[in-house]
Write an enzyme that holds these catalytic residues in place. Sequence first.
Site, PDB file in Angstrom:
ATOM      1  N   ASN A   9      -6.827   3.529  12.628  1.00  0.00           N
ATOM      2  CA  ASN A   9      -5.633   3.978  11.442  1.00  0.00           C
ATOM      3  C   ASN A   9      -5.708   5.397  11.397  1.00  0.00           C
ATOM      4  OD1 ASN A   9      -4.268   4.312   9.310  1.00  0.00           O
ATOM      5  ND2 ASN A   9      -5.578   3.231   7.923  1.00  0.00           N
ATOM      6  N   LYS A  11      -4.004   7.309   9.415  1.00  0.00           N
ATOM      7  CA  LYS A  11      -3.312   7.550   8.133  1.00  0.00           C
ATOM      8  C   LYS A  11      -2.471   8.878   8.141  1.00  0.00           C
ATOM      9  CE  LYS A  11      -7.723   5.907   6.440  1.00  0.00           C
ATOM     10  NZ  LYS A  11      -8.848   5.783   5.566  1.00  0.00           N
ATOM     11  N   HIS A  96      -2.606  -1.939   3.148  1.00  0.00           N
ATOM     12  CA  HIS A  96      -3.914  -1.225   3.237  1.00  0.00           C
ATOM     13  C   HIS A  96      -4.239  -0.621   1.867  1.00  0.00           C
ATOM     14  CE1 HIS A  96      -6.535   2.213   4.113  1.00  0.00           C
ATOM     15  NE2 HIS A  96      -6.873   1.635   5.183  1.00  0.00           N
ATOM     16  N   GLU A  98      -5.059   2.063   0.509  1.00  0.00           N
ATOM     17  CA  GLU A  98      -4.383   3.094  -0.140  1.00  0.00           C
ATOM     18  C   GLU A  98      -3.101   3.103  -0.335  1.00  0.00           C
ATOM     19  OE1 GLU A  98      -5.455   5.310   3.564  1.00  0.00           O
ATOM     20  OE2 GLU A  98      -7.533   5.161   3.041  1.00  0.00           O
ATOM     21  N   GLU A 168     -11.124  -5.132   4.116  1.00  0.00           N
ATOM     22  CA  GLU A 168     -11.807  -3.770   4.091  1.00  0.00           C
ATOM     23  C   GLU A 168     -12.060  -3.459   2.680  1.00  0.00           C
ATOM     24  OE1 GLU A 168      -9.698  -0.935   6.933  1.00  0.00           O
ATOM     25  OE2 GLU A 168      -8.448  -1.233   5.431  1.00  0.00           O
ATOM     26  N   GLY A 174     -13.698   5.257   3.872  1.00  0.00           N
ATOM     27  CA  GLY A 174     -13.779   6.550   3.804  1.00  0.00           C
ATOM     28  C   GLY A 174     -14.658   7.257   3.207  1.00  0.00           C
ATOM     29  N   SER A 213     -15.739   2.567   6.864  1.00  0.00           N
ATOM     30  CA  SER A 213     -17.001   3.405   7.638  1.00  0.00           C
ATOM     31  C   SER A 213     -17.513   2.819   8.773  1.00  0.00           C
ATOM     32  CB  SER A 213     -17.929   3.820   6.378  1.00  0.00           C
ATOM     33  OG  SER A 213     -17.211   4.367   5.295  1.00  0.00           O
TER      34      SER A 213
HETATM   35  C1  PEP Z   1      -9.418   2.578   7.124  1.00  0.00           C
HETATM   36  O1  PEP Z   1      -8.467   3.352   6.953  1.00  0.00           O
HETATM   37  O2  PEP Z   1      -8.733   1.501   7.267  1.00  0.00           O
HETATM   38  C2  PEP Z   1     -10.585   2.692   7.365  1.00  0.00           C
HETATM   39  C3  PEP Z   1     -11.561   1.709   7.283  1.00  0.00           C
HETATM   40  O3  PEP Z   1     -11.147   4.183   7.171  1.00  0.00           O
HETATM   41  P1  PEP Z   1     -12.394   4.529   7.295  1.00  0.00           P
HETATM   42  O4  PEP Z   1     -13.131   3.837   8.659  1.00  0.00           O
HETATM   43  O5  PEP Z   1     -12.535   6.020   7.540  1.00  0.00           O
HETATM   44  O6  PEP Z   1     -13.535   4.138   6.238  1.00  0.00           O
END
Ligand code: PEP
Length: 251
Positions: A9, A11, A96, A98, A168, A174, A213
């Site tokens: 992803n 973003k 997601h 965010e 998630e 992040g 992460s």
């Molecule tokens: C994500 O954006 O779905 C995500 C899991 O980000 P990261 O791997 O940077 O934690």
Amino acid sequence: MRRKLLLGNWKMNKLNSEAKEFALASVPFAKLAKENNIDIGVAPTYLSLATVKEFASKDMIVAAQNVHFKESGAYTGEVSVPMLKELNIDWVLIGHSERRTYDNETNEKCHAKIEALLNNNMVPVYCVGETLAEFEAGRTKEVVGGQVREGLAGFAPEQVKDLVVAYEPVWSIGTGKNASSQIAQDICSFIREELRAMFGNVADEIRILYGGSVKPVNVKEYLSCPDVDGALVGGASLKIDSFEELLKNIL
Ligand code: PEP
């Protein structure tokens, strides 16, 4: 047998020129993934979807990061299912964290978007997960269970077999704070049981990803969990070297 899935992803990252560079460099990895029965893909910004579709291997999944549930109309700034279909984009991230946090994406809105996608034979990657406060209050299953039930209510089992769910935990996205593989397995297994209660044995066909992460160093541990079928990866999917390492570490 569920195929492993590695999905990046991006973003709000990468200029179109950078997306093109990545797409070209990823061609050998898409081949390697295919030879090993692994699905790989990336979700660029809307502006780079056509570019990545053009320059990446046809075996690379190219997903949008969002879609509107209406086909057209007065929705400034939005993009619809027919617009994605015209570019041969069949996969879309929905809900997601965010978008849930900054764009008021509710379970109800996610449901409408998932419905629009399923009606067009597209693949939603439905993201669910609890906040840190909810995790610390021991409410993970209540929150995630509600997201699954409300986001996927009323669909028929045959409609959802290609659907992907991504667990998630918001506190691990992040932040560099990983959920342990034990937590990932527990919650992914819980999600599968919720799916079984809703859709019967089709639950065994639905892929469930872990995200939060994920890095080359830990991706294998997550993917060795029986109910974790792949990873949704943000930061570590941005650089081609790290994307390559993610793939090579799960071969
Ligand atoms: C994500 O954006 O779905 C995500 C899991 O980000 P990261 O791997 O940077 O934690």
